[in-house]
Design an enzyme around this catalytic site. Structure first.
Site, PDB file in Angstrom:
ATOM      1  N   GLN A 248      -5.355  -1.455  -4.011  1.00 14.57           N
ATOM      2  CA  GLN A 248      -5.961  -1.242  -2.515  1.00 14.57           C
ATOM      3  C   GLN A 248      -6.319   0.274  -2.491  1.00 14.57           C
ATOM      4  O   GLN A 248      -5.751   1.090  -3.021  1.00 14.57           O
ATOM      5  CB  GLN A 248      -4.575  -1.428  -1.821  1.00 14.57           C
ATOM      6  CG  GLN A 248      -4.388  -2.985  -1.325  1.00 14.57           C
ATOM      7  CD  GLN A 248      -5.358  -3.947  -0.684  1.00 14.57           C
ATOM      8  OE1 GLN A 248      -6.318  -3.193  -0.127  1.00 14.57           O
ATOM      9  NE2 GLN A 248      -5.615  -5.166  -1.160  1.00 14.57           N
TER      10      GLN A 248
ATOM     11  N   TYR B 201      -4.038 -14.537  -7.589  1.00 16.33           N
ATOM     12  CA  TYR B 201      -5.003 -13.298  -7.683  1.00 16.33           C
ATOM     13  C   TYR B 201      -4.105 -12.179  -7.724  1.00 16.33           C
ATOM     14  O   TYR B 201      -3.892 -11.284  -6.769  1.00 16.33           O
ATOM     15  CB  TYR B 201      -5.963 -13.467  -6.638  1.00 16.33           C
ATOM     16  CG  TYR B 201      -6.773 -14.827  -6.390  1.00 16.33           C
ATOM     17  CD1 TYR B 201      -8.032 -14.563  -7.015  1.00 16.33           C
ATOM     18  CD2 TYR B 201      -6.386 -15.836  -5.528  1.00 16.33           C
ATOM     19  CE1 TYR B 201      -8.496 -15.857  -6.953  1.00 16.33           C
ATOM     20  CE2 TYR B 201      -7.199 -16.894  -5.443  1.00 16.33           C
ATOM     21  CZ  TYR B 201      -8.348 -16.900  -6.179  1.00 16.33           C
ATOM     22  OH  TYR B 201      -9.088 -18.136  -5.857  1.00 16.33           O
TER      23      TYR B 201
ATOM     24  N   GLU C 119      -3.615 -14.326 -12.838  1.00 17.43           N
ATOM     25  CA  GLU C 119      -4.742 -13.172 -12.716  1.00 17.43           C
ATOM     26  C   GLU C 119      -5.750 -13.487 -13.580  1.00 17.43           C
ATOM     27  O   GLU C 119      -5.312 -13.667 -14.858  1.00 17.43           O
ATOM     28  CB  GLU C 119      -4.236 -11.872 -12.848  1.00 17.43           C
ATOM     29  CG  GLU C 119      -5.245 -10.830 -12.558  1.00 17.43           C
ATOM     30  CD  GLU C 119      -6.377 -10.712 -11.554  1.00 17.43           C
ATOM     31  OE1 GLU C 119      -7.429 -10.768 -11.791  1.00 17.43           O
ATOM     32  OE2 GLU C 119      -5.718 -10.862 -10.409  1.00 17.43           O
TER      33      GLU C 119
ATOM     34  N   ASP D 210      -4.103 -14.144  -2.689  1.00 14.66           N
ATOM     35  CA  ASP D 210      -4.740 -12.902  -2.241  1.00 14.66           C
ATOM     36  C   ASP D 210      -6.206 -12.796  -2.872  1.00 14.66           C
ATOM     37  O   ASP D 210      -6.472 -11.991  -3.775  1.00 14.66           O
ATOM     38  CB  ASP D 210      -3.891 -11.849  -2.606  1.00 14.66           C
ATOM     39  CG  ASP D 210      -4.577 -10.192  -2.342  1.00 14.66           C
ATOM     40  OD1 ASP D 210      -5.584 -10.522  -1.433  1.00 14.66           O
ATOM     41  OD2 ASP D 210      -4.049  -9.190  -2.611  1.00 14.66           O
TER      42      ASP D 210
ATOM     43  N   CYS E 153      -9.395 -10.443   3.078  1.00 19.93           N
ATOM     44  CA  CYS E 153     -10.175  -9.488   3.155  1.00 19.93           C
ATOM     45  C   CYS E 153     -11.407  -9.603   4.115  1.00 19.93           C
ATOM     46  O   CYS E 153     -12.429  -8.753   4.167  1.00 19.93           O
ATOM     47  CB  CYS E 153     -10.313  -8.296   1.944  1.00 19.93           C
ATOM     48  SG  CYS E 153     -11.160  -9.307   0.570  1.00 19.93           S
TER      49      CYS E 153
END
Length: 422
Positions: free
Chosen positions: A256, A285, A306, A353, A380
């Site tokens: 982030q 994720y 991931e 995510d 997002c």
């Protein structure tokens, strides 16, 4: 003449400047005016304003225009920190006061869930500030113009606007940018710095000529043509401390872009997940473990999935250094939720995510088939969230809470933590 061409010319708008009232706002940060019944999208405008616009792209059902003049401005309009919003680096909402930006983001989240998600009266809370409105970014990427000067691309083009003052970057990132300067011969430089650990790096993509290695108290990494990265000074490893946990990662890994934003995500995902002590939780994720570690610390049995190989290695290392037992799986999320996760029991809770494109039909269908009691979705891109929301509701889940977070002030981007229960 093609059918598409005939449709485009059926309802052309007048060519000259046009006066109109802004009555809408898009999830991409543009105001909407209506001229002769057609929606016209105008960057740099705010709802309620009377403006003069020039149409630049006229389609059958919609058009785009540039702002010529603000005749009657909104009370929320302010002078941006730089006169050219493209020199801010995505500062497409810098003309609005910060509180107004957050009201617009709340509105956009609600409207997208209503229109695309088909949710009546979605439970959207007010968008929350999570840190400073300027000087918050820990990661900035600049490109070189033909003279080698570094700057941002102008929106919608490859033109580079040289920039010295990175008004959205932290002072630590600005210090690296100042030290690198404009004489390295780089085609692109990514600047990263984390005040919580004192780590910093410049990842340099060479240009066609020679490359000068900048001096300074930061690591230097060379980005090679195949995308791999080679440390030229230091080891190229960064670290950030969030919610009392320290995460290490290399310059190729995602993290982030603001410390306050990362803290807020951890806080609100933990809140959305509820009591997880003893629960089996899949973190999809997972990246380098930003959410996996605090969820494990809260007592969950975590499976972190991931697809980026380097990130999975860092997630394992970060968990080990924190003394937390996490099962880390290197696999594409879509294949893992459909058949790759058969070595694990079905989860009680799923945390999603995904990237900006959203989780998508396959991942959502796989998550539904697992039957978790709760799904926590970190988004997002609100349009992608809305599309996935519709699929989750059709699959038997109910949207119970939506918390927008202002991780990217001065831009139209908004992060959302959405909670779904079966």
């Amino acid at each position: 003449m093609s059918k598409r061409r005939r449709e485009r010319n059926q309802n052309p708008l007048p060519r000259g400047p046009l006066k109109a009232r802004v009555d809408g706002f898009t999830h991409g940060g543009e105001g909407v005016v209506r001229i002769e019944g057609k929606a016209v999208f105008v960057p740099g405008t705010l709802p309620g304003e009377q403006v003069v616009v020039q149409v630049t792209d006229d389609r059958a059902r919609w058009a785009r225009a540039t702002l010529v003049e603000v005749v009657e401005g909104s009370a929320d309009r302010v002078a941006p920190p730089l006169t050219d919003p493209d020199a801010i680096g995505g500062g497409d909402l810098a003309h609005a006061a910060p509180d107004a930006q957050r009201r617009l983001k709340t509105r956009v989240v609600r409207e997208q869930l209503e229109r695309l998600g088909r949710v009546a009266a979605p439970p959207v809370a007010d968008c929350l500030a999570v840190g400073p409105d300027l000087r918050y970014r820990t990661h900035v990427r600049l490109h070189a113009d033909p003279d080698g000067r570094l700057g941002f691309h102008r929106a919608g083009s490859h033109e580079v606007i040289p920039v010295d003052d990175l008004v959205l970057a932290t002072p630590q990132v600005q210090a690296v940018r100042d030290a690198v300067g404009d004489a390295t011969g780089a085609a692109e430089v990514a600047f990263r710095a984390h005040a919580s650990t004192g780590t910093a790096a410049a990842a340099i993509t060479p240009g066609p000529g020679g490359l000068a290695i900048p001096e300074g108290d930061f690591d230097v990494v060379l980005v090679q043509p195949n995308g791999s990265q080679l440390a030229l000074r230091g080891d190229g490893v960064l670290a950030e401390t969030v919610a009392g946990l320290t995460y290490r990662f290399d310059t190729s890994s995602f993290f982030q872009v603001s410390t306050g934003g990362a803290e807020a995500l951890v806080e609100h995902v933990l809140r959305a997940a509820g009591r997880v002590d003893g629960a089996l939780l899949w973190d999809l994720y997972a990246g380098v473990g930003l959410l996996s570690l605090p969820l494990a610390r809260a007592g969950a049995e975590v499976v972190a999935v991931e697809g980026h190989a380097a990130a999975t290695r860092w997630a394992e290392r970060n968990a080990d250094e924190a003394g937390l037992d996490i099962a880390v799986e290197h696999a594409p999320v879509a294949s893992f939720v459909t058949d790759g996760g058969t070595s694990h029991d079905p989860p009680d809770v799923v945390v999603l995510d995904p990237p900006r494109t959203g989780a998508g039909a396959d991942v959502i269908a796989g998550a539904i088939s697992l039957g978790p009691g709760a799904i926590v979705y970190v988004a997002c891109d609100v349009a992608a969230l809305a599309r996935d929301t519709r699929a989750l509701i059709e699959g038997g889940y109910r949207l119970t809470a939506v918390q927008p977070l202002d991780l990217f002030p001065m831009t139209h981007h908004v992060e959302v933590v959405a909670t779904f229960t079966r």
